[in-house]
Design a protein around this motif. Structure first.
Motif, PDB file in Angstrom:
ATOM      1  N   SER A 152       0.838  -1.191   0.000  1.00 31.82           N
ATOM      2  CA  SER A 152       0.000   0.000   0.000  1.00 31.82           C
ATOM      3  C   SER A 152       0.881   1.252   0.000  1.00 31.82           C
ATOM      4  O   SER A 152       1.984   1.256   0.577  1.00 31.82           O
ATOM      5  CB  SER A 152      -0.889   0.023   1.246  1.00 31.82           C
ATOM      6  N   GLY A 153       0.390   2.303  -0.645  1.00 31.62           N
ATOM      7  CA  GLY A 153       1.121   3.555  -0.690  1.00 31.62           C
ATOM      8  C   GLY A 153       2.331   3.523  -1.597  1.00 31.62           C
ATOM      9  O   GLY A 153       3.220   4.375  -1.489  1.00 31.62           O
ATOM     10  N   GLU A 154       2.379   2.554  -2.518  1.00 33.49           N
ATOM     11  CA  GLU A 154       3.518   2.411  -3.430  1.00 33.49           C
ATOM     12  C   GLU A 154       3.042   2.532  -4.864  1.00 33.49           C
ATOM     13  O   GLU A 154       1.997   1.994  -5.237  1.00 33.49           O
ATOM     14  CB  GLU A 154       4.193   1.054  -3.204  1.00 33.49           C
ATOM     15  N   LEU A 155       3.813   3.265  -5.663  1.00 34.12           N
ATOM     16  CA  LEU A 155       3.511   3.449  -7.077  1.00 34.12           C
ATOM     17  C   LEU A 155       4.566   2.719  -7.896  1.00 34.12           C
ATOM     18  O   LEU A 155       5.759   3.066  -7.844  1.00 34.12           O
ATOM     19  CB  LEU A 155       3.493   4.938  -7.432  1.00 34.12           C
ATOM     20  N   VAL A 156       4.143   1.685  -8.622  1.00 32.74           N
ATOM     21  CA  VAL A 156       5.061   0.818  -9.363  1.00 32.74           C
ATOM     22  C   VAL A 156       4.721   0.882 -10.843  1.00 32.74           C
ATOM     23  O   VAL A 156       3.556   0.713 -11.233  1.00 32.74           O
ATOM     24  CB  VAL A 156       4.960  -0.638  -8.864  1.00 32.74           C
ATOM     25  N   PHE A 157       5.731   1.120 -11.661  1.00 28.20           N
ATOM     26  CA  PHE A 157       5.575   1.073 -13.111  1.00 28.20           C
ATOM     27  C   PHE A 157       6.057  -0.283 -13.619  1.00 28.20           C
ATOM     28  O   PHE A 157       7.097  -0.799 -13.171  1.00 28.20           O
ATOM     29  CB  PHE A 157       6.374   2.184 -13.794  1.00 28.20           C
ATOM     30  N   ILE A 158       5.308  -0.853 -14.549  1.00 25.13           N
ATOM     31  CA  ILE A 158       5.671  -2.112 -15.194  1.00 25.13           C
ATOM     32  C   ILE A 158       5.952  -1.820 -16.657  1.00 25.13           C
ATOM     33  O   ILE A 158       5.103  -1.271 -17.366  1.00 25.13           O
ATOM     34  CB  ILE A 158       4.543  -3.162 -15.082  1.00 25.13           C
ATOM     35  N   ILE A 159       7.137  -2.195 -17.121  1.00 22.36           N
ATOM     36  CA  ILE A 159       7.496  -1.954 -18.517  1.00 22.36           C
ATOM     37  C   ILE A 159       7.978  -3.249 -19.143  1.00 22.36           C
ATOM     38  O   ILE A 159       8.250  -4.238 -18.455  1.00 22.36           O
ATOM     39  CB  ILE A 159       8.577  -0.854 -18.647  1.00 22.36           C
ATOM     40  N   GLY A 160       8.112  -3.226 -20.457  1.00 23.06           N
ATOM     41  CA  GLY A 160       8.577  -4.396 -21.199  1.00 23.06           C
ATOM     42  C   GLY A 160       8.037  -4.379 -22.611  1.00 23.06           C
ATOM     43  O   GLY A 160       7.044  -3.697 -22.903  1.00 23.06           O
ATOM     44  N   GLY A 161       8.693  -5.107 -23.488  1.00 18.03           N
ATOM     45  CA  GLY A 161       8.272  -5.144 -24.884  1.00 18.03           C
ATOM     46  C   GLY A 161       7.040  -6.021 -25.078  1.00 18.03           C
ATOM     47  O   GLY A 161       6.528  -6.640 -24.142  1.00 18.03           O
ATOM     48  N   ASN A 162       6.581  -6.066 -26.321  1.00 22.65           N
ATOM     49  CA  ASN A 162       5.448  -6.926 -26.654  1.00 22.65           C
ATOM     50  C   ASN A 162       5.812  -8.384 -26.400  1.00 22.65           C
ATOM     51  O   ASN A 162       6.884  -8.841 -26.798  1.00 22.65           O
ATOM     52  CB  ASN A 162       5.048  -6.734 -28.114  1.00 22.65           C
ATOM     53  N   GLY A 163       4.914  -9.100 -25.757  1.00 26.51           N
ATOM     54  CA  GLY A 163       5.168 -10.502 -25.467  1.00 26.51           C
ATOM     55  C   GLY A 163       6.043 -10.741 -24.262  1.00 26.51           C
ATOM     56  O   GLY A 163       6.462 -11.876 -24.010  1.00 26.51           O
ATOM     57  N   SER A 164       6.325  -9.701 -23.500  1.00 19.38           N
ATOM     58  CA  SER A 164       7.195  -9.863 -22.337  1.00 19.38           C
ATOM     59  C   SER A 164       6.451 -10.434 -21.138  1.00 19.38           C
ATOM     60  O   SER A 164       7.082 -10.895 -20.179  1.00 19.38           O
ATOM     61  CB  SER A 164       7.827  -8.521 -21.960  1.00 19.38           C
ATOM     62  N   GLY A 165       5.106 -10.367 -21.154  1.00 16.55           N
ATOM     63  CA  GLY A 165       4.320 -10.940 -20.060  1.00 16.55           C
ATOM     64  C   GLY A 165       3.597  -9.920 -19.210  1.00 16.55           C
ATOM     65  O   GLY A 165       3.082 -10.256 -18.139  1.00 16.55           O
ATOM     66  N   LYS A 166       3.530  -8.667 -19.672  1.00 16.00           N
ATOM     67  CA  LYS A 166       2.901  -7.617 -18.863  1.00 16.00           C
ATOM     68  C   LYS A 166       1.414  -7.910 -18.618  1.00 16.00           C
ATOM     69  O   LYS A 166       0.926  -7.815 -17.487  1.00 16.00           O
ATOM     70  CB  LYS A 166       3.052  -6.256 -19.552  1.00 16.00           C
ATOM     71  N   SER A 167       0.674  -8.251 -19.685  1.00 14.43           N
ATOM     72  CA  SER A 167      -0.759  -8.518 -19.527  1.00 14.43           C
ATOM     73  C   SER A 167      -1.008  -9.739 -18.649  1.00 14.43           C
ATOM     74  O   SER A 167      -1.933  -9.753 -17.826  1.00 14.43           O
ATOM     75  CB  SER A 167      -1.412  -8.715 -20.902  1.00 14.43           C
ATOM     76  N   THR A 168      -0.179 -10.765 -18.804  1.00 13.01           N
ATOM     77  CA  THR A 168      -0.319 -11.956 -17.957  1.00 13.01           C
ATOM     78  C   THR A 168      -0.031 -11.617 -16.505  1.00 13.01           C
ATOM     79  O   THR A 168      -0.723 -12.093 -15.582  1.00 13.01           O
ATOM     80  CB  THR A 168       0.624 -13.066 -18.446  1.00 13.01           C
ATOM     81  N   PHE A 169       0.975 -10.785 -16.290  1.00 12.44           N
ATOM     82  CA  PHE A 169       1.297 -10.365 -14.924  1.00 12.44           C
ATOM     83  C   PHE A 169       0.122  -9.619 -14.290  1.00 12.44           C
ATOM     84  O   PHE A 169      -0.206  -9.832 -13.112  1.00 12.44           O
ATOM     85  CB  PHE A 169       2.541  -9.483 -14.930  1.00 12.44           C
ATOM     86  N   VAL A 170      -0.521  -8.749 -15.062  1.00 11.56           N
ATOM     87  CA  VAL A 170      -1.663  -7.992 -14.545  1.00 11.56           C
ATOM     88  C   VAL A 170      -2.802  -8.935 -14.160  1.00 11.56           C
ATOM     89  O   VAL A 170      -3.445  -8.763 -13.123  1.00 11.56           O
ATOM     90  CB  VAL A 170      -2.122  -6.951 -15.589  1.00 11.56           C
ATOM     91  N   LYS A 171      -3.057  -9.948 -14.982  1.00 10.39           N
ATOM     92  CA  LYS A 171      -4.130 -10.897 -14.675  1.00 10.39           C
ATOM     93  C   LYS A 171      -3.793 -11.742 -13.449  1.00 10.39           C
ATOM     94  O   LYS A 171      -4.684 -12.076 -12.651  1.00 10.39           O
ATOM     95  CB  LYS A 171      -4.385 -11.801 -15.885  1.00 10.39           C
ATOM     96  N   LEU A 172      -2.517 -12.081 -13.294  1.00 11.73           N
ATOM     97  CA  LEU A 172      -2.104 -12.837 -12.119  1.00 11.73           C
ATOM     98  C   LEU A 172      -2.173 -11.962 -10.866  1.00 11.73           C
ATOM     99  O   LEU A 172      -2.621 -12.405  -9.806  1.00 11.73           O
ATOM    100  CB  LEU A 172      -0.684 -13.374 -12.316  1.00 11.73           C
ATOM    101  N   LEU A 173      -1.773 -10.712 -11.006  1.00  8.52           N
ATOM    102  CA  LEU A 173      -1.796  -9.789  -9.876  1.00  8.52           C
ATOM    103  C   LEU A 173      -3.219  -9.528  -9.394  1.00  8.52           C
ATOM    104  O   LEU A 173      -3.484  -9.491  -8.177  1.00  8.52           O
ATOM    105  CB  LEU A 173      -1.124  -8.467 -10.281  1.00  8.52           C
ATOM    106  N   THR A 174      -4.147  -9.339 -10.317  1.00  5.59           N
ATOM    107  CA  THR A 174      -5.523  -9.000  -9.942  1.00  5.59           C
ATOM    108  C   THR A 174      -6.372 -10.213  -9.589  1.00  5.59           C
ATOM    109  O   THR A 174      -7.552 -10.063  -9.254  1.00  5.59           O
ATOM    110  CB  THR A 174      -6.203  -8.226 -11.084  1.00  5.59           C
TER     111      THR A 174
END
Length: 565
Positions: A360-382
């Protein structure tokens, strides 16, 4: 027959009391039909034409038949409508409570086909039950009357009928298989229609793609559906013709053969002929239900194959837990999520193993190229996905299927492929009344949209404006964690400044955990951390200011000199 039994059992499983009433009224209809046939036969043969008893019997039986038919159909229609409503609602609940990955594998087109075409087929099958029950009662009553006239002749009719029904059963199985092929073709055509509506811009920009798609994909699917429909109709007509041949053959045997083999009186012979002719209507009514019941059986199989069968509950047990209050910490401990392999020559994508925490109280940026797993990470996180290995914990509690929905309630998100509901569903009315207008002003959308009676005045806006409304909805949810997946990608620079410079810092100041998937490196200094994903792994992590400084310090690429040759 086993499939038909399962289908009827499925429809009647929650209506035992009403089923008893329907059976009783159906029996009354059948018995009154038997009585009417007997009285009419007596009157035709001149017996009791002057008796007041026969007249009263005729009137009483006729009124009993009409009233029992009316009551039986009313009960069955009431039952049918209740069943259809329950089926539709249960399916919707199963969809929203099914594992998200299961729904992804099935695809939107198959889910929509189940919720529309299959439930509609089930509705037609259920609506046909009143006529089915009445016709069965009439046929049963006529059969009892035939047995009462002459049991020897009735046994002969039964033997001939059984032989004919064996042939009918083979034809019916072909109709059922053809109905399944029709359903499959509808699913394919439905998917193409979805591509037609969602890919309209791409089709309009490329004549070759458009012409090929319409002339090949859509036409082939439509032709396949037409062909299977024609085959099914032909097979049904063949089945119907076979039944008519069998039926008239029975009448011929009764009139031409039975008098030579059995000692039947003229009254019995007339009664048999009259009863058989009387049974034509109900018999054809039953045959008319064959395609409808076939489609209902196929629809039931499709519903079950989708993993949404009503006898396979997916609802969580126990009372709903409230969202945890205070500070929060989400931790990934050797968490791995793996997609299924699609072929021998394709390596399945794996996310992880991940070892990280977000507080809580933390602002985190997630970066990476296409196919790096960002969308999968978001689904796992939520909590849309659960890890196949390792674990995700919230405040030290491991997230398992039983607590997955509770865990998801800690997140508000605007996904890259978001959907905007016009109504502010499930939100606190007092929170909407006190904060909604402020958020509309903050995001510079109040001149376009107002909130009236708990819904947006319009959502017919540009993509960027719709994303701002989706952000307003997320703000009003007031969750411990906020996830924004490429929210600023469709925004003008002024709205990006509001998002990164005002909104995100305010959420952090309020103690919210904020996770932002982005490529806007010029704003990285606003964040506390930047996590870089590559091929499903976190390959770099640093503070937001350090990452931003690294980008500013990186040398600019010089243009390549063009050759004079």
């Amino acid at each position: 027959m086993m499939k038909l039994y399962r289908f009827l059992l499925f429809l009647l499983r929650d209506a035992r009391a009403m089923m008893v009433l329907m059976v009783l009224t159906g029996l009354l209809a059948g018995l009154s039909s038997v009585g009417l046939l007997a009285v009419i036969n007596k009157l035709i043969n001149g017996a009791g034409t002057t008796s007041e008893g026969f007249a009263l019997a005729f009137i009483g039986l006729a009124m009993l038949k009409v009233s029992s038919n009316y009551l039986s159909q009313l009960l069955l229609v009431t039952f049918a409508q209740k069943t259809i409503l329950k089926l539709g609602m249960d399916l919707c609940w199963k969809v929203v409570r099914a594992p998200y990955r299961t729904l992804e594998r099935r695809g939107p087109h198959e889910i929509l086909a189940t919720l529309t075409d299959d439930t509609n087929a089930m509705a037609w099958a259920v609506n046909g039950l009143p006529g089915l029950a009445i016709n069965v009662a009439i046929l049963a009553g006529c059969s009892l009357y035939l047995a009462w006239l002459s049991w020897q002749a009735f046994l002969g009719v039964v033997v001939l009928a059984v032989l004919g029904l064996l042939g009918y059963r083979q034809l019916y199985q072909r109709v059922l298989q053809s109905s399944l092929a029709v359903r499959e073709s509808k699913g394919v055509l439905f998917e193409h229609f979805r591509s037609l509506t969602e890919g309209m811009k791409e089709l309009m920009l490329h004549r070759g793609r458009r012409d090929t798609f319409v002339e090949q994909d859509i036409r082939q699917a439509a032709e396949a559906l037409r062909r299977h429909n024609l085959i099914t109709t032909t097979q049904y007509l063949t089945t119907d013709s076979w039944t008519q041949v069998l039926f008239y053959g029975l009448i011929g045997v009764i009139l031409l053969l039975f008098p030579r083999l059995l000692s039947l009186s003229g009254e019995s012979l007339t009664g048999y002929a009259f009863a058989m002719l009387y049974m034509i209507g109900p018999m054809w009514g039953l045959l008319g239900m064959v395609p409808t019941l076939s489609r209902g059986q196929v629809a039931l199989e499709k519903i079950e194959s989708l993993g949404l069968a009503l006898d396979e509950g997916t609802r969580e047990g126990g009372a709903e837990r409230p969202v945890a209050q205070g500070s929060h910490c989400v931790e990934f401990s050797q968490a791995v999520f793996a997609y299924e392999s699609k072929g021998d020559d394709e390596r399945p994508f794996n996310l992880g193993p991940l070892d990280l925490s977000i507080r809580s109280g933390e602002l985190v940026f997630i970066i990476g190229g296409n196919g790096s797993g960002k969308s999968t990470f978001v689904k796992l996180l939520t909590g849309l996905y659960l890890p196949h290995q390792g674990q995700v914990t919230l405040n030290g509690e491991a997230i398992v299927p039983a607590t997955q929905d509770w865990y998801r309630q800690h997140f508000a998100a605007v996904f890259s492929d978001f959907y905007l509901f016009k109504k502010l569903l499930g939100l606190d009315p007092s929170l909407v009344a006190s904060q909604a207008d402020g958020w509309l002003k903050t995001l510079r959308i109040n001149h376009k949209v107002t909130i009236q009676d708990g819904e947006y005045s319009t959502i017919n806006l540009s993509q960027g404006q719709r994303k701002r409304l989706a952000l307003v909805t997320a703000m009003l949810e007031d969750r411990p964690f906020y996830v924004f997946d490429e929210w600023a990608a469709d925004q003008d620079p002024q709205y990006k400044d509001v998002f990164y410079g005002e909104l995100l810092p305010e959420l952090r100041a309020r103690g919210k955990g904020v996770i932002v998937v982005t490529h806007d490196d010029r704003y990285f200094h606003v964040g506390d951390r930047v996590l870089k994903l590559d091929d499903g792994r976190v390959v770099e992590a640093s503070s937001g200011s350090a990452f931003s400084a690294g980008f500013r310090a990186a040398p600019m690429l010089k243009p390549v000199a063009r050759s004079s040759g």
